[in-house]
Design a protein around this motif. Structure first.
Motif, mmCIF file in Angstrom:
data_model
loop_
_atom_site.group_PDB
_atom_site.id
_atom_site.type_symbol
_atom_site.label_atom_id
_atom_site.label_comp_id
_atom_site.label_asym_id
_atom_site.label_seq_id
_atom_site.Cartn_x
_atom_site.Cartn_y
_atom_site.Cartn_z
ATOM 1 N N TYR A 120 0.828 -1.206 0.000
ATOM 2 C CA TYR A 120 0.000 0.000 0.000
ATOM 3 C C TYR A 120 0.865 1.260 0.000
ATOM 4 C CZ TYR A 120 -2.844 3.782 1.852
ATOM 5 O OH TYR A 120 -3.450 4.991 2.027
ATOM 6 N N ALA A 121 1.893 1.277 0.874
ATOM 7 C CA ALA A 121 2.740 2.460 0.998
ATOM 8 C C ALA A 121 3.505 2.754 -0.277
ATOM 9 C CB ALA A 121 3.711 2.277 2.174
ATOM 10 N N ALA A 122 3.951 1.693 -0.964
ATOM 11 C CA ALA A 122 4.752 1.877 -2.175
ATOM 12 C C ALA A 122 3.901 1.998 -3.427
ATOM 13 C CB ALA A 122 5.730 0.712 -2.328
ATOM 14 N N GLY A 123 2.780 1.280 -3.470
ATOM 15 C CA GLY A 123 2.017 1.209 -4.711
ATOM 16 C C GLY A 123 0.837 2.140 -4.798
ATOM 17 N N LEU A 169 11.197 12.432 -11.255
ATOM 18 C CA LEU A 169 11.839 11.559 -12.223
ATOM 19 C C LEU A 169 11.198 11.805 -13.584
ATOM 20 C CD1 LEU A 169 11.942 8.259 -10.139
ATOM 21 C CD2 LEU A 169 13.882 9.757 -10.657
ATOM 22 N N PRO A 170 11.921 11.631 -14.683
ATOM 23 C CA PRO A 170 11.371 11.988 -15.994
ATOM 24 C C PRO A 170 10.056 11.294 -16.334
ATOM 25 C CG PRO A 170 13.735 11.677 -16.162
ATOM 26 C CD PRO A 170 13.351 11.255 -14.770
ATOM 27 N N GLY A 171 9.864 10.063 -15.883
ATOM 28 C CA GLY A 171 8.678 9.312 -16.295
ATOM 29 C C GLY A 171 7.473 9.454 -15.401
ATOM 30 N N GLN A 172 7.501 10.347 -14.411
ATOM 31 C CA GLN A 172 6.383 10.462 -13.473
ATOM 32 C C GLN A 172 5.292 11.361 -14.054
ATOM 33 O OE1 GLN A 172 8.678 11.659 -9.969
ATOM 34 N NE2 GLN A 172 8.413 9.607 -9.119
ATOM 35 N N GLY A 182 11.685 23.953 -3.010
ATOM 36 C CA GLY A 182 12.870 23.176 -3.347
ATOM 37 C C GLY A 182 12.738 21.676 -3.375
ATOM 38 N N ASP A 183 13.875 21.017 -3.642
ATOM 39 C CA ASP A 183 13.966 19.574 -3.900
ATOM 40 C C ASP A 183 13.067 19.182 -5.073
ATOM 41 O OD1 ASP A 183 15.923 19.109 -2.044
ATOM 42 O OD2 ASP A 183 14.772 17.660 -0.872
ATOM 43 N N ASN A 184 13.272 19.855 -6.188
ATOM 44 C CA ASN A 184 12.490 19.579 -7.387
ATOM 45 C C ASN A 184 12.971 18.346 -8.140
ATOM 46 O OD1 ASN A 184 10.744 22.209 -7.810
ATOM 47 N ND2 ASN A 184 12.777 22.894 -7.215
ATOM 48 N N LEU A 185 14.263 18.056 -8.074
ATOM 49 C CA LEU A 185 14.890 17.084 -8.972
ATOM 50 C C LEU A 185 15.259 15.792 -8.244
ATOM 51 C CD1 LEU A 185 17.360 19.563 -10.718
ATOM 52 C CD2 LEU A 185 15.101 18.846 -11.540
ATOM 53 N N ALA A 186 15.204 14.689 -8.986
ATOM 54 C CA ALA A 186 15.721 13.413 -8.486
ATOM 55 C C ALA A 186 16.494 12.674 -9.575
ATOM 56 C CB ALA A 186 14.583 12.530 -7.969
ATOM 57 N N HIS A 187 16.767 13.369 -10.685
ATOM 58 C CA HIS A 187 17.422 12.727 -11.830
ATOM 59 C C HIS A 187 18.066 13.817 -12.669
ATOM 60 C CE1 HIS A 187 17.820 10.453 -15.616
ATOM 61 N NE2 HIS A 187 17.688 9.358 -14.892
ATOM 62 N N ARG A 188 19.167 13.487 -13.318
ATOM 63 C CA ARG A 188 19.888 14.491 -14.106
ATOM 64 C C ARG A 188 19.096 14.948 -15.331
ATOM 65 N NH1 ARG A 188 26.107 12.615 -14.675
ATOM 66 N NH2 ARG A 188 26.267 14.754 -15.456
ATOM 67 N N GLN A 189 18.108 14.173 -15.751
ATOM 68 C CA GLN A 189 17.312 14.545 -16.926
ATOM 69 C C GLN A 189 15.892 14.976 -16.549
ATOM 70 O OE1 GLN A 189 17.541 11.169 -19.581
ATOM 71 N NE2 GLN A 189 19.735 11.439 -19.946
ATOM 72 N N ALA A 190 15.703 15.426 -15.314
ATOM 73 C CA ALA A 190 14.351 15.723 -14.833
ATOM 74 C C ALA A 190 13.926 17.175 -15.014
ATOM 75 C CB ALA A 190 14.227 15.343 -13.361
ATOM 76 N N VAL A 191 14.819 18.061 -15.460
ATOM 77 C CA VAL A 191 14.421 19.471 -15.593
ATOM 78 C C VAL A 191 13.219 19.641 -16.524
ATOM 79 C CG1 VAL A 191 15.142 21.747 -16.416
ATOM 80 C CG2 VAL A 191 16.647 20.421 -14.924
ATOM 81 N N ALA A 200 4.313 18.709 3.305
ATOM 82 C CA ALA A 200 4.752 17.310 3.300
ATOM 83 C C ALA A 200 5.279 16.894 1.933
ATOM 84 C CB ALA A 200 3.603 16.387 3.715
ATOM 85 N N GLY A 201 5.127 17.760 0.940
ATOM 86 C CA GLY A 201 5.762 17.518 -0.356
ATOM 87 C C GLY A 201 5.062 16.484 -1.207
ATOM 88 N N LEU A 202 5.550 16.383 -2.446
ATOM 89 C CA LEU A 202 4.888 15.553 -3.453
ATOM 90 C C LEU A 202 5.709 14.357 -3.905
ATOM 91 C CD1 LEU A 202 3.366 18.499 -5.439
ATOM 92 C CD2 LEU A 202 2.052 16.499 -4.717
ATOM 93 N N GLY A 203 6.891 14.156 -3.362
ATOM 94 C CA GLY A 203 7.722 13.077 -3.865
ATOM 95 C C GLY A 203 8.414 12.308 -2.766
ATOM 96 N N THR A 204 9.225 11.375 -3.197
ATOM 97 C CA THR A 204 10.075 10.592 -2.310
ATOM 98 C C THR A 204 11.402 10.360 -3.024
ATOM 99 O OG1 THR A 204 9.396 8.438 -3.198
ATOM 100 C CG2 THR A 204 8.066 9.346 -1.397
ATOM 101 N N SER A 205 12.396 9.953 -2.263
ATOM 102 C CA SER A 205 13.619 9.484 -2.901
ATOM 103 C C SER A 205 13.302 8.229 -3.717
ATOM 104 C CB SER A 205 14.671 9.151 -1.844
ATOM 105 O OG SER A 205 15.720 8.379 -2.412
ATOM 106 N N PRO A 206 13.906 8.081 -4.904
ATOM 107 C CA PRO A 206 13.685 6.847 -5.665
ATOM 108 C C PRO A 206 14.203 5.611 -4.932
ATOM 109 C CG PRO A 206 15.411 8.185 -6.676
ATOM 110 C CD PRO A 206 14.771 9.024 -5.622
ATOM 111 N N TYR A 207 15.011 5.806 -3.902
ATOM 112 C CA TYR A 207 15.533 4.677 -3.127
ATOM 113 C C TYR A 207 14.685 4.376 -1.886
ATOM 114 C CZ TYR A 207 19.483 5.562 -6.145
ATOM 115 O OH TYR A 207 20.272 5.764 -7.252
ATOM 116 N N ALA A 208 13.669 5.188 -1.636
ATOM 117 C CA ALA A 208 12.735 4.936 -0.538
ATOM 118 C C ALA A 208 11.342 5.353 -0.994
ATOM 119 C CB ALA A 208 13.151 5.708 0.708
ATOM 120 N N PRO A 209 10.794 4.683 -2.033
ATOM 121 C CA PRO A 209 9.548 5.134 -2.663
ATOM 122 C C PRO A 209 8.307 4.671 -1.908
ATOM 123 C CG PRO A 209 10.358 3.206 -3.807
ATOM 124 C CD PRO A 209 11.361 3.507 -2.713
#
Length: 321
Positions: free
Chosen positions: A25-28, A62-65, A87-96, A272-281
């Motif tokens: 539930y938390a991840a999906g 991330l680019p595909g979100q 802030g903390d907009n980016l999580a990938h080098r191609q996410a701009v 509380a923001g809109l994202g998570t680290s891709p390593y703790a999704p």
């Protein structure tokens, strides 16, 4: 097999199943359950007209979100007077490009921003125990193209508040704004913006990524009405009846998300923001959010009454992507 052994086996099996279901539930589901938080805050000068401020933070894009990008773009329908990105907009080098697609129509509105650690550096895998036993040692990933994002936001007319004070005209009213670089990386230099803001402004607004108390005390001491921050993810994992487990900064757990008073006169709002680290999704009891703040004049005699807060699904809701 004894009765005790059979009972213990069933308990262990049930616990494992519950843990698996909670993680699924938390991840999906929950980490994509985009939610709008609304609050009414009495922070404006007497006689001012209400202002609608859209607070966006911690996209960790991330680019595909795609569903996140669509949902954020649809927030333009709320018709905010001012957009604040903490802030903390980016999580990938191609996410701009993905961030710019998400902000899309909002870039046609007045906006201000500061950057966070995950604008400067990509996230890296971390031991979750680091959040329970915080350290001043920072683990940085590869550099991210924050300068490209900054140039694009400036080109569309948004203001970078990194160690800057400005006077803006928002809906015909003067707003004094100031911001600092990310305190989580200890890049903040509050003395660069210290001093009382224009006393004639309808609103005196401070902006920071991480709501570190040393920075909040600076804004409060200088007479700011409201500070907006992000970074905490609301705790990201919250326990019913307990709240946020950690804030990943020096802010106390009770202020990990939403509005609270800081000192005698200043309000603090933490997204509380809109994202998570891709390593703790994962998120649990803390859906991803943006906030629409309706700012109204302070009462003639200030009280300690809380703000009015609601949360609601908005637009695309729990889309996937």
């Amino acid at each position: 097999m004894s009765t005790f052994a059979r009972h213990a086996g069933r308990v262990a099996l049930g616990t494992t199943a519950l843990g698996t279901a909670t993680l699924a539930y938390a991840a999906g589901i929950e980490r994509r359950r985009w939610t709008l938080r609304q609050a009414t805050l009495p922070v404006l000068a007497e006689g001012s007209r209400p202002l609608r401020v859209l607070h966006i933070s911690d996209l960790h894009m991330l680019p595909g979100q795609r569903s996140k990008q669509r949902w954020v773009a649809a927030l333009d329908e709320l018709d905010p007077d001012l957009v604040v990105n903490t802030g903390d907009n980016l999580a990938h080098r191609q996410a701009v490009p993905a961030v710019l697609r998400a902000l899309g129509p909002l870039l046609n509105r007045p906006g201000v921003f500061v950057f966070g650690s995950n604008d400067y550096y990509a996230p890296r895998p971390k031991n979750p125990a680091r959040y329970l036993f915080p350290s001043h040692k920072r683990i940085h990933g590869v550099p991210l193209p924050w300068r490209d994002l900054r140039a694009a936001l400036l080109e569309r007319g948004w203001h970078d508040l990194t160690h800057v004070r400005r006077l803006l005209t928002i809906d015909g009213q003067t707003v004094a704004v100031a911001g600092v670089d990310d305190p989580h990386l200890r890049r903040d230099r509050y003395p660069d913006i210290a001093g009382r803001p224009d006393p004639s402004a309808a609103l005196r607004l401070g902006v920071t990524h991480s709501p570190e108390p040393r920075v909040l005390d600076g804004f409060a001491g200088d007479g700011y009405d409201l500070v907006l921050a992000g970074h905490t993810h609301g705790g990201q994992l919250r326990l019913p009846g307990y709240g946020a487990i950690v804030t990943n900064c020096e802010l106390d757990r009770t202020r990990a998300r939403g509005a609270s008073r800081w000192g005698a006169h200043m309000w603090l709002h933490v997204s509380a923001g809109l994202g998570t680290s891709p390593y703790a999704p994962v998120r649990f009891a803390c859906p991803p959010e943006a906030s629409l703040l309706t700012l109204v004049p302070r009462p003639t005699r200030e009280t300690e009454a809380p703000s009015t807060v609601t949360r609601a699904q908005f637009g695309a809701g729990a889309g996937f992507g």
